[in-house]
Design an enzyme around this catalytic site. Structure first.
Site, PDB file in Angstrom:
ATOM      1  N   GLU A   1       0.259  -1.157   0.139  1.00 36.15           N
ATOM      2  CA  GLU A   1      -0.168  -0.422  -0.062  1.00 36.15           C
ATOM      3  C   GLU A   1       0.915   0.989  -0.039  1.00 36.15           C
ATOM      4  O   GLU A   1       1.428   1.534   1.076  1.00 36.15           O
ATOM      5  CB  GLU A   1      -0.517   0.436   0.733  1.00 36.15           C
ATOM      6  CG  GLU A   1      -1.618   1.340   1.393  1.00 36.15           C
ATOM      7  CD  GLU A   1      -2.336   1.974   3.225  1.00 36.15           C
ATOM      8  OE1 GLU A   1      -2.164   2.514   3.014  1.00 36.15           O
ATOM      9  OE2 GLU A   1      -2.523   0.564   3.407  1.00 36.15           O
TER      10      GLU A   1
ATOM     11  N   ARG B   1       0.421  10.290   1.388  1.00 35.59           N
ATOM     12  CA  ARG B   1       0.975  10.898   1.797  1.00 35.59           C
ATOM     13  C   ARG B   1       2.164  11.620   1.336  1.00 35.59           C
ATOM     14  O   ARG B   1       2.975  12.655   2.298  1.00 35.59           O
ATOM     15  CB  ARG B   1       2.081  10.745   3.530  1.00 35.59           C
ATOM     16  CG  ARG B   1       1.533   9.773   3.866  1.00 35.59           C
ATOM     17  CD  ARG B   1       1.411   9.009   5.186  1.00 35.59           C
ATOM     18  NE  ARG B   1       0.420   8.071   5.400  1.00 35.59           N
ATOM     19  CZ  ARG B   1       1.236   7.015   6.395  1.00 35.59           C
ATOM     20  NH1 ARG B   1       1.838   7.137   7.372  1.00 35.59           N
ATOM     21  NH2 ARG B   1       0.126   5.912   6.869  1.00 35.59           N
TER      22      ARG B   1
ATOM     23  N   THR C   1      -3.987   6.167   2.194  1.00 30.56           N
ATOM     24  CA  THR C   1      -4.074   7.454   2.389  1.00 30.56           C
ATOM     25  C   THR C   1      -4.999   8.421   1.274  1.00 30.56           C
ATOM     26  O   THR C   1      -4.700   9.653   1.056  1.00 30.56           O
ATOM     27  CB  THR C   1      -3.218   8.373   2.856  1.00 30.56           C
ATOM     28  OG1 THR C   1      -1.864   7.861   3.373  1.00 30.56           O
ATOM     29  CG2 THR C   1      -3.519   9.584   3.849  1.00 30.56           C
TER      30      THR C   1
ATOM     31  N   LYS D   1     -11.216  -1.023   6.721  1.00 29.47           N
ATOM     32  CA  LYS D   1      -9.878  -1.030   7.547  1.00 29.47           C
ATOM     33  C   LYS D   1     -10.427  -0.347   9.148  1.00 29.47           C
ATOM     34  O   LYS D   1     -11.113   0.283   9.158  1.00 29.47           O
ATOM     35  CB  LYS D   1      -8.829   0.338   7.013  1.00 29.47           C
ATOM     36  CG  LYS D   1      -7.806   1.075   7.423  1.00 29.47           C
ATOM     37  CD  LYS D   1      -6.850   1.816   7.022  1.00 29.47           C
ATOM     38  CE  LYS D   1      -5.680   1.943   7.642  1.00 29.47           C
ATOM     39  NZ  LYS D   1      -5.283   3.008   6.311  1.00 29.47           N
TER      40      LYS D   1
END
Length: 210
Positions: free
Chosen positions: A40, A44, A67, A127
């Site tokens: 993943e 960021r 993200t 998640k």
């Protein structure tokens, strides 16, 4: 590919933060060498999309984007080759954009209301973030009781020390963490240690029945 199929094949999901495509390639190759076949790659940093594009060329590696908080980022991730989208919270717009793009959607849900909304949109795995702060496996078991069809991807506070506890539960689809791809390891270029920690994680997963 659906979420459960993808995660059953990849019980350990590394959360990768890199500053360049070159770092991404090195991380991806080290992960595969250790037996981990997914990554993943978070948005960021500005290098997220280019790292996804580069890592998608690594044989045997399924790359997702993390993200992701806007539909525009979903489009960027898809164009770069991401096969799944992970968000730190729940956004119906992001989920819909992800599903419309034909990608696996893994939104974070931290309470029952968001989990109900996820189920309404056809999500089968959420998640659970930040798992350690929210109560870990004990909290997940509590949420699993009223949502028997929902599976969980704990993230945040997951480590080699508690990976086995998570993966031994049938309500856990996979576990997500960054200890095998820490900032310090990437900065040092210690790819052998990334591979070693990845292999250790896969051993724990197998011992947990995965």
């Amino acid at each position: 590919m659906d979420a459960l199929t993808m995660l059953r094949a990849n019980p350990v999901v590394p959360v990768v933060v890199v500053d360049s495509a070159e770092e991404g390639l090195a991380v991806g190759r080290a992960l595969v060498a250790g037996g981990i076949h997914t990554a993943e790659v978070t948005f960021r940093t500005a290098a997220g999309a280019e790292a996804i594009r580069a890592m998608s060329e690594i044989e045997g590696l399924t790359v997702g984007a993390g993200t992701v908080i806007t539909p525009a980022q979903v489009a960027t991730a898809r164009a770069a080759g991401a096969q799944y989208i992970v968000s730190p919270g729940f956004s119906a717009d992001v989920v819909k954009a992800t599903l419309d793009a034909g990608l696996v959607s893994l939104p974070a849900c931290s309470d029952a209301s968001w989990m109900m909304r996820a189920l309404e949109l056809g999500i089968e795995v959420v998640k659970f973030f930040p798992a350690g702060v929210l109560g870990g496996m004990s909290a997940i078991k509590s949420y699993a009781a009223p949502f028997p069809t929902l599976k969980f991807l704990p993230s945040g506070g997951v480590s080699a020390a508690n990976l086995g506890e998570y993966l031994s539960s049938p309500v856990i689809a996979a576990a997500s963490g960054s200890w095998m791809v820490s900032k310090d390891l990437i900065k040092a270029g210690d790819w052998d240690e990334v591979t070693r920690l990845s292999a250790q994680a896969i051993t724990i997963a197998k011992e947990s029945g995965r």
